[in-house]
Design an enzyme around this catalytic site. Structure first.
Site, mmCIF file in Angstrom:
data_model
loop_
_atom_site.group_PDB
_atom_site.id
_atom_site.type_symbol
_atom_site.label_atom_id
_atom_site.label_comp_id
_atom_site.label_asym_id
_atom_site.label_seq_id
_atom_site.Cartn_x
_atom_site.Cartn_y
_atom_site.Cartn_z
ATOM 1 N N VAL A 100 0.840 -1.222 0.000
ATOM 2 C CA VAL A 100 0.000 0.000 0.000
ATOM 3 C C VAL A 100 0.865 1.258 0.000
ATOM 4 O O VAL A 100 2.026 1.231 0.396
ATOM 5 C CB VAL A 100 -0.989 0.056 1.199
ATOM 6 N N GLY A 105 -0.644 1.398 -7.123
ATOM 7 C CA GLY A 105 -2.083 1.465 -7.424
ATOM 8 C C GLY A 105 -2.937 0.558 -6.558
ATOM 9 O O GLY A 105 -3.996 0.089 -7.000
ATOM 10 N N ALA A 108 -6.603 1.736 -6.174
ATOM 11 C CA ALA A 108 -7.408 1.585 -7.398
ATOM 12 C C ALA A 108 -7.718 0.110 -7.654
ATOM 13 O O ALA A 108 -8.822 -0.234 -8.098
ATOM 14 C CB ALA A 108 -6.669 2.190 -8.594
ATOM 15 N N ASP A 150 -4.488 5.476 -12.923
ATOM 16 C CA ASP A 150 -4.407 4.225 -12.150
ATOM 17 C C ASP A 150 -5.632 3.339 -12.401
ATOM 18 O O ASP A 150 -5.507 2.165 -12.750
ATOM 19 C CB ASP A 150 -4.337 4.527 -10.647
HETATM 20 O O1 PMV Z 1 -0.874 5.925 -7.294
HETATM 21 P P1 PMV Z 1 0.460 6.403 -7.687
HETATM 22 O O2 PMV Z 1 1.340 6.746 -6.529
HETATM 23 O O3 PMV Z 1 1.087 5.536 -8.707
HETATM 24 O O4 PMV Z 1 0.283 7.831 -8.417
HETATM 25 C C1 PMV Z 1 -0.413 7.985 -9.584
HETATM 26 C C2 PMV Z 1 0.264 8.916 -10.490
HETATM 27 C C3 PMV Z 1 0.184 10.410 -10.221
HETATM 28 O O5 PMV Z 1 0.455 11.009 -11.488
HETATM 29 C C4 PMV Z 1 1.233 10.847 -9.222
HETATM 30 C C5 PMV Z 1 -1.185 10.845 -9.724
HETATM 31 C C6 PMV Z 1 -2.297 10.709 -10.752
HETATM 32 O O6 PMV Z 1 -3.461 10.746 -10.328
HETATM 33 O O7 PMV Z 1 -2.037 10.613 -11.952
#
Ligand code: PMV
Length: 312
Positions: A100, A105, A108, A150
């Protein structure tokens, strides 16, 4: 009573994180080695919808869960979308092997698996487009102002070239390539990383817009290289994207250490992946060298590694 189950993969961002929140393109791929899993079982005897998520110590009726809790929001969003006013008694159990708050992701993936399993349980499995729409709503709790990349890559479970608000473009690799993922072991909530970038952008818009442009241009170049099977071109593009992300202020000492260790162990390129400030980094490897790079990452203090292949 048989359970309805659904699972969803993790994801990594190959190019363009953060800049994607500001309308630039980004590339993401699913990582199927780790998964979120949801089962929904009808409770003939009970009255409640019981939510169980052992990893966070949750085991109680839905009505007692914080109304902003993403899993509760997802369940109620599915019921509302299907016009179900009274949810039949059931137990919803959520487990996940995805680390986490680490850029893979996990939030998501839980949402997507939950929305699929629960809509199926209510009698009408939702189409991908609707699953994506609902998962995006839940992402807003995790991320504040998410781009939607995501939930999209996880719903479609295929490499994507993504621009917020534009039709989803599936990316077909001209040649397979191998990525080693290294976990710093430092949890870093995306919502905080996204907020930090926004603060920087508010202070110096010209500087940050130029960084977003650079990241977008790298994502475009990477798309061309991936489609043409020019795998060796991707390494320098990843290195350059890491430099741009460091300038945005989202790298960390641990991420930089792992990126450097991967390059020293022969990676063709390496960068942080996802929100940054902790979480995971990725390295482009030749299939023969992947285990060697993974070992070098562990020697440098990685909490775990995953080797994954993006198929052609
Ligand atoms: O969930 P993560 O940490 O992989 O972040 C997603 C990517 C970001 O560009 C940082 C946020 C987004 O909503 O696109």
């Amino acid at each position: 009573m048989p359970s309805i189950t659904s699972s969803a993969p993790a994801k990594i961002i190959l190019f363009g994180e953060h800049a994607v929140v500001y309308g630039r393109p980004a590339i993401a791929v699913p990582v199927t080695q780790v998964k979120a899993k949801v089962s929904v079982t009808a409770n003939i005897k009970g009255n409640d919808v019981v939510l169980q998520a052992p990893a966070i110590g949750l085991d109680c009726p839905l009505s007692e869960v914080d109304p902003r809790q993403p899993m509760r929001v997802a369940i109620l969003a599915v019921a509302a979308s299907l016009g179900v006013a009274h949810i039949p008694a059931c137990t919803v159990r959520i487990t996940s092997s995805i680390p986490v708050a680490s850029g893979l992701g996990s939030g998501a993936a839980v949402s997507v698996a939950l929305i699929r399993a629960f809509s199926h349980f209510l009698g009408r499995a939702l189409p991908d487009e609707k699953v994506n729409e609902l998962a995006f709503e839940v992402e807003k709790i995790h991320h504040g102002a998410p781009s939607g990349i995501d939930n999209t890559v996880i719903v479609y479970n295929k490499p994507i070239y993504f621009v917020a608000g534009k039709p989803i473009l599936r990316l077909k690799a001209g040649r397979a390539f191998t990525i080693v993922i290294g976990d710093t072991g430092e949890a870093s909530p995306t919502i905080e990383a996204v907020a930090a970038v926004r603060q920087g952008w508010q202070k110096d818009k010209d500087h940050f817009e130029a960084l977003f442009d650079s990241a977008g241009a790298l994502a475009d170049a990477a798309r061309t290289a991936i489609e043409a099977g020019g795998v060796e071109l991707l390494g320098p593009l990843m290195d350059a994207n890491h430099g741009v992300l460091a300038k945005m202020g989202v790298s960390s000492a641990a991420l930089d250490r792992l990126v450097l260790a991967a390059r020293r162990a022969g990676a063709l390129g390496a960068k942080l992946s996802g929100g940054g400030r902790g979480g995971n980094m990725i390295a482009l490897a030749s299939p023969k060298n992947a285990e060697n790079i993974a070992a070098a990452l562990m020697d440098t203090g990685a909490a775990g590694t995953i080797v994954t292949t993006i198929e052609s």
